[in-house]
Design an enzyme around this catalytic site. Structure first.
Site, short mmCIF file in Angstrom:
data_model
loop_
_atom_site.label_atom_id
_atom_site.label_comp_id
_atom_site.label_asym_id
_atom_site.label_seq_id
_atom_site.Cartn_x
_atom_site.Cartn_y
_atom_site.Cartn_z
N CYS A 29 37.27 56.90 48.02
CA CYS A 29 36.96 56.40 46.63
C CYS A 29 36.08 57.50 45.86
CB CYS A 29 35.97 55.28 46.85
SG CYS A 29 36.88 53.85 47.34
N ASP A 63 34.84 44.11 37.10
CA ASP A 63 34.66 43.40 38.48
C ASP A 63 35.64 43.86 39.35
OD1 ASP A 63 33.75 41.15 40.07
OD2 ASP A 63 33.31 40.01 38.39
N ASP A 64 35.66 43.56 40.65
CA ASP A 64 36.55 44.01 41.66
C ASP A 64 37.75 43.81 41.69
OD1 ASP A 64 34.13 45.23 43.45
OD2 ASP A 64 33.55 43.32 43.22
N ASP A 81 44.31 49.53 44.86
CA ASP A 81 43.64 50.55 45.17
C ASP A 81 43.93 51.37 46.19
OD1 ASP A 81 41.25 52.14 46.00
OD2 ASP A 81 40.05 50.64 45.41
N ASP A 104 38.42 44.23 47.81
CA ASP A 104 38.23 43.75 46.48
C ASP A 104 38.52 42.12 46.43
OD1 ASP A 104 37.22 45.90 45.57
OD2 ASP A 104 39.45 46.67 44.71
N ASP A 240 31.48 44.85 46.01
CA ASP A 240 31.61 45.76 47.17
C ASP A 240 31.12 47.24 46.69
OD1 ASP A 240 34.05 46.12 45.70
OD2 ASP A 240 35.30 46.47 47.54
#
Length: 361
Positions: A29, A63-64, A81, A104, A240
């Site tokens: 990430c 948001d996720d 992701d 997520d 997260d």
């Protein structure tokens, strides 16, 4: 008669395989575009021009995942992701990337139902068995989550990239956004910080075996408490902690809810040895970019350790859930984390009324 040495023409040598992390300019990430740059891109893209009434969660509060209401009992959680290698072991890279992608869905209170694989690999550089090990790692994580990888897409790429499109289901009343924190809430963090610092040390061959094992265990633990937490009426908001670090994702929560978040730094769980590794210069470039993007909205109390800023902005790959809950729900929240195997989960702060900012005491 004595045997003669083979001539160069008859000698063959097997070329050494490159380290996976050497093939990418960033890892995990930490590859994320900096928060400020991402915000500018989204604002100028017109991405939110069409908003159907069924879209419960879009890009408006960072948001996720997106959430689309299907009916009165079901909403679809959709996210994607993917990133470049954070470790050199191909199987573990696949596991970490898949765990991170599924996180997520869990963070929105959803339960995964299906995934699609995203595979971009330098075909002329990496052997097919190495690429296969990456994909197998992702498949094993999805199997552990009880879902299939039902398809996907592959391309030839200069850098190795792997990840998932992840989909899940949640009851519309149990969607947990990152923007619903309320003054008086307590903050709980599910995993310790320090993955980015560990990854920087690993790339420099400065992470010992114990640290590596901790890193793998942390990044491959599915955030399964998410849907269980969403069933608790006292849980208001969940996100997260990933590429923008604890500070960045806490600020997203603060801005979305219009509140001040206060973190008690002494209570924040850390991976073993990360302070020392940070002091030795094992810090990612993403950490500095993160702080440049949002550091003006973070108040650091005098006397905090010099590495605190680096740890706050440290990009977490497959990081823990950050939960904002009513005080009376804290014991239940911690019990769920403990039951799911998150022994490091801890209360790290609280929410106050006030301008959106993060205060670290």
């Amino acid at each position: 008669m004595t045997a003669s040495a083979p001539t160069p023409a008859t000698t063959t040598a097997t070329p050494a395989l490159p380290r996976l992390t050497s093939l990418s300019h960033g890892g995990g990430c930490g590859c994320k575009i900096a928060p400020g740059v991402l915000s500018e891109i989204l604002q100028s893209s017109g991405a939110n021009a069409v908003i159907p009434p069924e879209l419960m969660v879009g890009i408006e509060t960072s948001d996720d995942a997106a959430v689309y209401k299907l009916n009165d009992q079901q909403a679809l959680v959709a996210t994607t992701d993917f990133f470049m290698p954070i470790v050199d072991d191909p199987y573990e890279f696949g596991r970490i990337a898949a765990t991170n992608a599924l996180s997520d869905v869990y963070a929105m209170g959803g339960r995964p139902i299906m995934a699609l694989a995203l595979v971009a690999m330098p075909i002329n550089v990496l052997p097919l068995d190495v690429i296969g090990a990456i994909v197998r790692g992702g498949q094993d994580v999805c199997r552990a989550a009880g879902i299939p990888i039902a398809g996907g897409h592959t391309i030839d790429s200069v850098e190795p990239i792997y990840g998932l499109v992840a989909m899940g289901l949640v009851h519309p009343d149990r969607v947990r956004r990152n923007a619903e924190a309320k003054a008086g809430d307590v903050l709980v963090l599910g995993k310790p910080l320090g993955v980015g610092i560990y990854s920087a040390a690993l790339k420099k061959l400065k992470l010992d075996d114990a640290g590596y094992r901790k890193m793998i265990a942390n990044t491959t633990r599915l955030n399964t408490p998410g849907p269980l937490l969403a069933e608790l009426p006292g849980v208001r908001a969940i996100t997260d902690v990933t590429g923008f670090g604890l500070a960045g994702h806490a600020l997203e929560m603060a801005r979305g809810a219009g509140v001040k978040i206060v973190v008690d730094w002494a209570k924040v769980p850390l991976l073993p040895g990360v302070v020392q590794l940070a002091e030795q210069g094992n810090v990612t470039g993403a950490s500095g970019r993160n702080w440049a993007a949002y550091g003006t909205d973070v108040q650091l109390a005098p006397g905090l350790h010099a590495t605190t800023q680096n740890l706050l902005s440290d990009p977490q790959t497959s990081g823990g859930l950050l939960v904002s809950c009513a005080p009376e729900a804290v014991n239940d929240v911690l019990a769920i984390f403990a039951r799911e195997g998150f022994e490091a989960a801890a209360v790290i702060g609280h929410v106050e009324a006030g301008a959106a900012q993060l205060q670290v005491a």
